[in-house]
Design an enzyme around this catalytic site. Structure first.
Site, PDB file in Angstrom:
ATOM      1  N   THR A  52      -4.488   4.726   7.290  1.00  0.00           N
ATOM      2  CA  THR A  52      -3.330   4.236   6.346  1.00  0.00           C
ATOM      3  C   THR A  52      -2.359   5.605   6.183  1.00  0.00           C
ATOM      4  O   THR A  52      -2.812   6.785   5.872  1.00  0.00           O
ATOM      5  CB  THR A  52      -3.796   3.835   5.124  1.00  0.00           C
ATOM      6  OG1 THR A  52      -4.561   2.793   5.051  1.00  0.00           O
ATOM      7  CG2 THR A  52      -2.984   3.909   3.678  1.00  0.00           C
TER       8      THR A  52
ATOM      9  N   GLU B  85      -6.750  -5.876   4.045  1.00  0.00           N
ATOM     10  CA  GLU B  85      -7.375  -4.483   3.788  1.00  0.00           C
ATOM     11  C   GLU B  85      -8.018  -4.773   2.610  1.00  0.00           C
ATOM     12  O   GLU B  85      -9.109  -3.842   2.269  1.00  0.00           O
ATOM     13  CB  GLU B  85      -6.002  -3.777   3.227  1.00  0.00           C
ATOM     14  CG  GLU B  85      -6.485  -2.138   2.961  1.00  0.00           C
ATOM     15  CD  GLU B  85      -5.333  -1.309   2.730  1.00  0.00           C
ATOM     16  OE1 GLU B  85      -4.281  -1.501   1.959  1.00  0.00           O
ATOM     17  OE2 GLU B  85      -5.288  -0.302   3.222  1.00  0.00           O
TER      18      GLU B  85
ATOM     19  N   TYR C 290      -8.505   0.538  -5.307  1.00  0.00           N
ATOM     20  CA  TYR C 290      -7.992  -0.702  -5.016  1.00  0.00           C
ATOM     21  C   TYR C 290      -7.602  -1.532  -6.384  1.00  0.00           C
ATOM     22  O   TYR C 290      -7.315  -2.799  -6.345  1.00  0.00           O
ATOM     23  CB  TYR C 290      -9.235  -1.603  -4.151  1.00  0.00           C
ATOM     24  CG  TYR C 290      -9.011  -1.429  -2.737  1.00  0.00           C
ATOM     25  CD1 TYR C 290      -8.994   0.108  -2.559  1.00  0.00           C
ATOM     26  CD2 TYR C 290      -8.854  -2.303  -1.679  1.00  0.00           C
ATOM     27  CE1 TYR C 290      -8.810   0.439  -0.879  1.00  0.00           C
ATOM     28  CE2 TYR C 290      -8.741  -2.157  -0.389  1.00  0.00           C
ATOM     29  CZ  TYR C 290      -8.499  -0.563  -0.083  1.00  0.00           C
ATOM     30  OH  TYR C 290      -8.435  -0.180   1.207  1.00  0.00           O
TER      31      TYR C 290
ATOM     32  N   CYS D 289      -5.102  -0.601  -6.944  1.00  0.00           N
ATOM     33  CA  CYS D 289      -3.473  -1.149  -6.363  1.00  0.00           C
ATOM     34  C   CYS D 289      -3.500  -2.422  -6.191  1.00  0.00           C
ATOM     35  O   CYS D 289      -2.084  -2.949  -6.031  1.00  0.00           O
ATOM     36  CB  CYS D 289      -3.389  -0.367  -4.904  1.00  0.00           C
ATOM     37  SG  CYS D 289      -4.522  -0.603  -3.691  1.00  0.00           S
TER      38      CYS D 289
ATOM     39  N   CYS E  61      -3.305   7.514  -1.693  1.00  0.00           N
ATOM     40  CA  CYS E  61      -4.705   7.701  -2.497  1.00  0.00           C
ATOM     41  C   CYS E  61      -5.881   8.003  -1.534  1.00  0.00           C
ATOM     42  O   CYS E  61      -6.667   8.576  -2.245  1.00  0.00           O
ATOM     43  CB  CYS E  61      -5.067   6.252  -3.186  1.00  0.00           C
ATOM     44  SG  CYS E  61      -3.846   5.146  -3.043  1.00  0.00           S
TER      45      CYS E  61
ATOM     46  N   HIS F 157     -12.818   5.529  -3.638  1.00  0.00           N
ATOM     47  CA  HIS F 157     -11.604   4.771  -3.202  1.00  0.00           C
ATOM     48  C   HIS F 157     -11.834   3.271  -3.655  1.00  0.00           C
ATOM     49  O   HIS F 157     -10.834   2.518  -3.549  1.00  0.00           O
ATOM     50  CB  HIS F 157     -11.641   4.776  -1.410  1.00  0.00           C
ATOM     51  CG  HIS F 157     -10.374   4.412  -0.820  1.00  0.00           C
ATOM     52  ND1 HIS F 157      -9.128   4.980  -1.325  1.00  0.00           N
ATOM     53  CD2 HIS F 157     -10.152   3.625   0.200  1.00  0.00           C
ATOM     54  CE1 HIS F 157      -8.345   4.534  -0.571  1.00  0.00           C
ATOM     55  NE2 HIS F 157      -8.685   3.503   0.238  1.00  0.00           N
TER      56      HIS F 157
ATOM     57  N   GLU G 177      -0.848   1.240   9.258  1.00  0.00           N
ATOM     58  CA  GLU G 177      -2.142   2.037   9.546  1.00  0.00           C
ATOM     59  C   GLU G 177      -1.574   2.384  10.942  1.00  0.00           C
ATOM     60  O   GLU G 177      -0.990   1.842  11.772  1.00  0.00           O
ATOM     61  CB  GLU G 177      -3.265   1.020   9.515  1.00  0.00           C
ATOM     62  CG  GLU G 177      -3.969   1.027   8.065  1.00  0.00           C
ATOM     63  CD  GLU G 177      -3.111   0.224   7.067  1.00  0.00           C
ATOM     64  OE1 GLU G 177      -2.434  -0.654   7.396  1.00  0.00           O
ATOM     65  OE2 GLU G 177      -3.169   0.591   5.907  1.00  0.00           O
TER      66      GLU G 177
ATOM     67  N   CYS H 121       0.858  -1.122  -0.016  1.00  0.00           N
ATOM     68  CA  CYS H 121       0.010   0.071   0.090  1.00  0.00           C
ATOM     69  C   CYS H 121       0.809   1.117  -0.029  1.00  0.00           C
ATOM     70  O   CYS H 121       1.820   1.466   0.940  1.00  0.00           O
ATOM     71  CB  CYS H 121      -1.057  -0.030   1.267  1.00  0.00           C
ATOM     72  SG  CYS H 121      -1.746   1.574   1.572  1.00  0.00           S
TER      73      CYS H 121
END
Ligand code: SF4
Ligand code: FE
Length: 481
Positions: free
Chosen positions: A189, A444, A294, A296, A102, A290, A255, A98
């Site tokens: 995060t 996550e 993901y 990502c 973002c 969001h 986090e 991560c």
């Protein structure tokens, strides 16, 4: 725009109040557990200045016309939304973790378009305040953490019905110059790597929850803020000095809890203040942006597929048909996530503010895929890798003068590949499926950007069952009664 190194130096100037293992971290920038997560964010700076990636990483600011990092942009077209998704995948490939930046971008977009609609209704000047803040963030090339998730206490009670009123972030005092807030945001995060925080409500609010319907931005080192760093599975391996045993030694995510204890927020940094009916819109838009972020995980998934394929090569089983099929299945799952994140972006549309929003139904389908497919991909990667990924000895054993030759000899797979390479790839698979990397890739995927049920509620609302029934009736020649 800053370089990665300039970004790290800018973090050094922050006076963050961070705790880990019960002790204050005097210099987060130099802490071995934190450094990999900082490196991941630094990549979002370095790649923006790399001619190979600048097209994916940068954009023209719609406020100033200057070239800025895409992370600090409010989307002006479906092209911008698609660019984000492609950027997400690329950065996931480069960091296998991560990269944290973002949440801030998705918060900008949610606050910007919602502030416009509050102003239209109430004649407030929230969007003007927000634009001033955004222009500052763009000019200084800052990292902003989007803070949404409250600790929530008893999930069966509304914010104002909680026994402890601080279970949702709230206004405890209103002064002429601003507000004072108390509460705690969880699972934050990248907070230790952020210059600023944008807070938003976590759920829709009723009129009695007025003090909880707040959104604002403040520097991460503001007085009254305490950060408590979250543990990750295998985190202390980062303090052992071994590159192999960490699996992904250069990059990681983090986090933390952010506690707000009587934190003052000046009026020009407040973007929602008691307009309860807009809390839901803000939450929905943030979540909507969001969820396709993901993508990502698709980039990290690419690394996992590659690692599984290498493990098969090194084990000497790459030609087995069931191995090939498992790699095909992993690829299919990964590309399905990518397809839905792209689809909701291509199908985006303009909000009244002019900023673009993804298609909500497709974005929720995307995130629902993310709550499942990485789990199956982890299972397949573990299947292909074999048990060695969780039983192999440490790097120190490999390097030992007395026993290293045994490790070298007996843990060799195909003769052409050094034992160390095999051990490295096993540890990478361990990292992504069970270790520090699994926080970002696995759990996550389940809970980040909303747990599965949150998407199912949206899918139920947007699925338009009545329309589908009408279609069926029409085909089956069933008259309306
Ligand atoms: Fe960005 Fe993905 Fe991390 Fe969320 S989980 S902050 S989208 S990299
Ligand atoms: Fe996340």
């Amino acid at each position: 725009m800053k370089t990665g190194q300039e970004y790290i130096e800018s973090l050094r100037k922050l006076n963050l109040n961070v705790y880990m293992f019960g002790e204050k971290v005097e210099s987060p920038v130099d802490h071995p557990i934190i450094i990999p997560s900082m490196n991941a964010v630094a990549m979002t700076y370095d790649l923006a200045l790399d001619p190979l990636y600048e097209e994916l990483m940068t954009v023209k600011s719609h406020i100033t016309g200057e070239k800025i990092n895409l992370f600090n942009h409010v989307f002006q077209s479906t092209g911008d939304l698609v660019q984000k998704v492609k950027r997400q995948r690329m950065l996931g490939q480069k960091t296998a973790c991560c990269f944290q930046r973002c949440v801030g971008q998705d918060a900008f977009n949610a606050v910007y378009s919602t502030a416009y609609e509050i102003d239209e209704k109430y004649g407030t000047d929230y969007q003007e305040r927000f634009n001033k803040f955004l222009a500052y963030v763009q000019a200084e090339d800052l990292v902003v953490d989007g803070a949404m998730t409250d600790v929530k206490g008893d999930r069966g009670l509304s914010p104002s019905d909680q026994k402890d009123p601080d279970m949702y972030l709230r206004v405890v005092e209103r002064r002429p110059g601003g507000i004072v807030v108390n509460g705690c945001k969880a699972h934050q995060t990248g907070i230790v790597n952020s210059h600023e925080i944008i807070c938003m409500p976590t759920i829709s609010m009723k009129p009695e929850d007025k003090d909880y319907a707040i959104s604002f931005a403040i520097p991460s080192d503001s007085p009254g803020i305490t950060i408590i760093y979250g543990r990750q599975s295998c985190d202390t391996r980062k303090m052992e000095g071994s590159q192999i045993d960490v699996g992904n030694s250069e990059f990681g995510g983090h986090e933390a809890l952010i506690i707000f204890d009587h934190v003052f927020v000046p009026n020009d940094r407040v973007f929602l203040n008691g307009e309860t009916e807009f809390a839901g819109m803000l939450v929905e838009r943030f979540a909507g942006h969001h969820r396709p972020s993901y993508a990502c995980k698709v980039g990290v998934g690419d690394v996992l597929i590659g690692a599984a394929a290498l493990a098969a090569d090194y084990n000497g089983v790459a030609k087995a048909s069931h191995i090939k099929d498992k790699l095909i299945e992993m690829t299919h799952l990964n590309e399905t996530i990518y397809s839905s994140s792209l689809a909701c972006s291509y199908e985006g549309s303009a909000t009244p503010s002019g900023a673009y929003l993804i298609d909500q139904l497709l974005a929720n389908v995307c995130k629902q895929n993310v709550t499942r497919f990485p789990y199956e991909m982890c299972r397949l990667a573990e299947d292909i890798a074999g048990g060695l990924m969780v039983t192999q000895p440490s790097e120190k054993d490999l390097r030992s003068k007395e026993i290293g030759h045994y490790v070298e000899k007996y843990l060799r797979g195909v003769d052409s590949v050094p034992t160390e390479h095999r051990l490295r790839i096993m540890r990478l698979i361990e990292n992504l499926t069970l270790g520090t990397g699994a926080v970002g890739y696995r759990t996550e995927s389940m809970h980040g950007a909303g747990s599965p049920q949150a998407q199912r509620i949206m899918i139920a609302r947007l699925g338009n069952l009545e329309h589908k029934k009408a279609l069926a009736k029409n085909i089956a020649k069933i008259p309306e009664v």
